[in-house]
Scaffold this active site. Structure first.
Site, short mmCIF file in Angstrom:
data_model
loop_
_atom_site.label_atom_id
_atom_site.label_comp_id
_atom_site.label_asym_id
_atom_site.label_seq_id
_atom_site.Cartn_x
_atom_site.Cartn_y
_atom_site.Cartn_z
N GLU A 161 9.96 9.96 -11.00
CA GLU A 161 9.71 9.20 -12.23
C GLU A 161 8.25 9.47 -12.60
OE1 GLU A 161 11.76 7.54 -14.04
OE2 GLU A 161 13.49 7.34 -12.72
N CYS A 163 4.18 3.59 -18.06
CA CYS A 163 4.67 4.95 -18.37
C CYS A 163 5.48 4.91 -19.66
CB CYS A 163 5.54 5.46 -17.23
SG CYS A 163 6.84 4.31 -16.80
P1 NAD Z 1 -0.69 8.82 -9.35
O1 NAD Z 1 0.22 9.98 -9.56
O2 NAD Z 1 -2.13 9.05 -9.30
O3 NAD Z 1 -0.32 8.10 -7.97
C1 NAD Z 1 1.00 7.69 -7.68
C2 NAD Z 1 1.13 7.55 -6.18
O4 NAD Z 1 0.95 8.81 -5.57
C3 NAD Z 1 0.10 6.62 -5.55
O5 NAD Z 1 0.72 5.95 -4.48
C4 NAD Z 1 -0.95 7.58 -5.03
O6 NAD Z 1 -1.70 7.06 -3.98
C5 NAD Z 1 -0.08 8.73 -4.58
N1 NAD Z 1 -0.75 10.03 -4.53
C6 NAD Z 1 -1.80 10.47 -5.27
N2 NAD Z 1 -2.09 11.73 -4.94
C7 NAD Z 1 -1.22 12.11 -3.98
C8 NAD Z 1 -0.99 13.31 -3.25
N3 NAD Z 1 -1.74 14.38 -3.41
N4 NAD Z 1 0.00 13.32 -2.34
C9 NAD Z 1 0.78 12.25 -2.17
N5 NAD Z 1 0.65 11.09 -2.84
C10 NAD Z 1 -0.34 11.02 -3.73
O7 NAD Z 1 -0.27 7.75 -10.44
P2 NAD Z 1 -0.91 6.31 -10.72
O8 NAD Z 1 -2.23 6.53 -11.36
O9 NAD Z 1 -0.82 5.45 -9.51
O10 NAD Z 1 0.13 5.70 -11.78
C11 NAD Z 1 0.11 6.02 -13.12
C12 NAD Z 1 1.11 7.14 -13.40
O11 NAD Z 1 2.41 6.75 -12.99
C13 NAD Z 1 1.23 7.42 -14.89
O12 NAD Z 1 1.28 8.81 -15.11
C14 NAD Z 1 2.55 6.77 -15.27
O13 NAD Z 1 3.16 7.31 -16.40
C15 NAD Z 1 3.35 7.00 -14.03
N6 NAD Z 1 4.46 6.04 -13.96
C16 NAD Z 1 5.72 6.49 -14.20
C17 NAD Z 1 6.78 5.61 -14.18
C18 NAD Z 1 8.19 6.09 -14.45
O14 NAD Z 1 9.10 5.38 -14.12
N7 NAD Z 1 8.39 7.26 -15.03
C19 NAD Z 1 6.56 4.26 -13.90
C20 NAD Z 1 5.26 3.81 -13.66
C21 NAD Z 1 4.21 4.73 -13.69
#
Ligand code: NAD
Length: 490
Positions: free
Chosen positions: A263, A297
């Site tokens: 997602e 999102c």
């Molecule tokens: P992010 O991608 O920075 O982080 C998401 C998760 O991944 C966190 O737990 C983070 O610690 C982890 N992470 C970061 N780098 C990583 C790596 N290299 N390896 C493994 N894990 C890693 O996103 P965010 O800033 O926490 O959230 C915002 C984003 O999430 C936005 O882009 C938003 O659109 C998206 N989002 C999507 C949905 C959906 O259902 N499509 C829902 C909510 C948020």
């Protein structure tokens, strides 16, 4: 560290669960390291949580592996009863959880309450859905044999969640994983670990056996998740977060051909035709843009408004935006809290500057207020150039850029001019037009004359670079299963 299992009273933030939850036990990180957790409205540290190492991550996989066979063999009704108890406990503690979410994420209490209700609903929905995981039986077209299809748990699941919906993004994965008979490891975002540990407490109290749900927080997400995805016992990755990190994890998961549900980010268009009910469109815009202060999102990221109604729409929308009460999320009168951290606030500010430098007109807002906390004003920009960066990137903040359009064809072209495809909002008084446009917009979800799509009973997910797979509905349960086909004749 003491982990209270007593019913959490409103306002009780003492002895918050903050150690790793592995195999039903709370334990510090093997290195003893901790990560600070901040209150985004004050920029002050609230507390700290354990900072898991690779070894801790693998210990969580060990615990999930030890519990896997027992949980897969547990009667679906028993698993459902546990999920239903978790729903009841979350509902009972709703106010306390809402305040906790607000403290670590910054969102206003009404949004946090909405999230808790939505999050709890995934436990209830999957309690109901888990006892309806029906297979299929049919005669092969040749008439030579029967085709039996059975849905089996996919196996140990690694669940990675973002900070913007710390409760709902966790329950939307844990609910179906448990209902399908999978054990799991949740890795929440570093910004919002406390809500994840509160979920672990609730699940343990609801009767989830040791090792079935494990929670690890880490400041070393890359190496810890990579190690888990290279452990042959792990068979599933369910990720919610940015497209950027999603791409990295898909590559990591490729080495072991792990089943992935992703997602990812969005860039939702909000299209208002000149035959729309403008007041209803403004009501919808306030929800689609301002739920969670724009940190969703599903947030409307680009407003395409037909030229004849643009001024009226912008004026009414601006009146509502200006009236929002800004302050710490947990203050009772706040409607718009701070952004989650300085990086997010600075990104929003730079996107606005870029749009203004390309000719955008500030209708309201347009800057970060001079105060402690990661605040940004509720902002509307008009005359935005289609070239401005904020039309193409997720803003993730309380900023609404408006672009004019003239024809239906042009609106569809603009809406589809993005690598994302999560959700789109369409306002029109003509149902035939609404359905016609909905069919042509490249998006996993469409809100037609509505400002909200999220519903545990509906398949949530995106097309293009917004993701793979669906969460919620029966679809979300199937993501945690494999179809086993048995050919036989009798
Ligand atoms: P992010 O991608 O920075 O982080 C998401 C998760 O991944 C966190 O737990 C983070 O610690 C982890 N992470 C970061 N780098 C990583 C790596 N290299 N390896 C493994 N894990 C890693 O996103 P965010 O800033 O926490 O959230 C915002 C984003 O999430 C936005 O882009 C938003 O659109 C998206 N989002 C999507 C949905 C959906 O259902 N499509 C829902 C909510 C948020």
């Amino acid at each position: 560290m003491t982990q209270s299992s007593a019913i959490r009273a409103k306002g009780d933030f003492e002895n918050l669960a903050s150690d790793l939850f592995i195999g039903g036990r709370w334990r510090p990180a093997s290195s003893g390291e901790r990560i600070d957790v901040y209150d985004p409205s004050t920029e002050e540290v609230i507390t700290s949580v354990a900072n898991a190492s690779i070894e801790d991550g693998i210990a969580a996989v060990d615990a999930a592996a030890a519990a896997a066979a027992g949980w897969a063999a547990t009667a679906p009704r028993k698993r459902a009863d546990i999920l239903m108890r978790a729903y009841a406990l979350m509902t009972e503690r709703a106010e306390w959880l809402a305040e906790l979410i607000s403290r670590e994420n910054g969102k206003a209490l009404p949004d946090a309450r909405g999230e808790v209700a939505y999050a709890a609903e995934f436990f209830r929905w999957y309690a109901e859905e888990g006892v309806r995981l029906n297979g299929e039986i049919s005669m092969a077209p040749s008439g030579n044999n029967r085709i039996i299809v059975q849905y089996q748990p996919v196996g140990i699941a690694v669940l990675v969640t973002p900070w913007n919906f710390p409760a709902a993004m966790a329950t939307r994965k844990i609910g179906p994983a448990l209902a399908a008979g999978c054990t799991c490891i949740l890795k929440p975002a570093t910004e919002t670990p406390l809500t994840a540990y509160a979920m672990a407490e609730i699940l343990a109290e609801a009767g989830v056996p040791d090792g079935v749900v494990n929670v690890v927080t880490t400041g070393k997400s890359g190496p810890v998740i990579s190690a888990m995805l290279h452990d042959p016992r792990v068979r599933k990755l369910s990720f919610t977060g940015s497209t950027e990190v999603g791409r990295v994890l898909l590559k990591e998961a490729a080495d072991q051909v792990i089943n992935c549900s992703m997602e990812l980010g969005g860039n939702a268009p909000f299209v208002v035709f000149d035959d729309a009910d403008i007041d209803a469109a403004v009501d919808g815009a306030m929800i689609a843009k301002m739920r969670n202060g724009g940190e969703a999102c599903t947030a409307a990221n680009r407003f395409y408004v037909q030229r004849g109604v643009l001024e009226a729409f912008a004026e009414k929308f601006a009146t509502r935006m200006k009236a929002l009460q800004v302050g710490p999320g947990y203050h009772p009168t706040t409607q718009l809290g701070p952004l989650v951290n300085a990086k997010s606030r600075d990104k929003v500010a730079s996107l606005v500057s870029d749009a203004v430098s390309r000719g955008a007109r500030v209708v309201t807002g347009g800057s970060a207020p001079e105060r402690k906390g990661f605040y940004y004003e509720a902002t509307i920009l008009a005359d935005v150039s289609p070239e401005a960066a904020l039309v193409h990137e997720e803003i993730f903040g309380p900023v609404a850029p408006i672009v004019a359009f003239d024809s239906e064809e042009e609106a569809i072209r603009l809406a589809n001019d993005t690598e994302y495809g999560l959700v789109a909002y369409v306002y029109t008084g003509d149902l035939a037009r609404g359905l016609r446009v909905s069919e042509r917009i490249e998006s996993g979800m469409i809100a037609l004359n509505r400002g909200l799509v999220s519903d545990p009973a509906a398949p949530f997910g995106g097309v293009k670079q917004s993701g793979l797979g669906r969460e919620g509905a029966h679809h979300g349960l199937l993501e945690f299963t494999e179809a086993k086909y048995i050919a036989t004749s009798w």
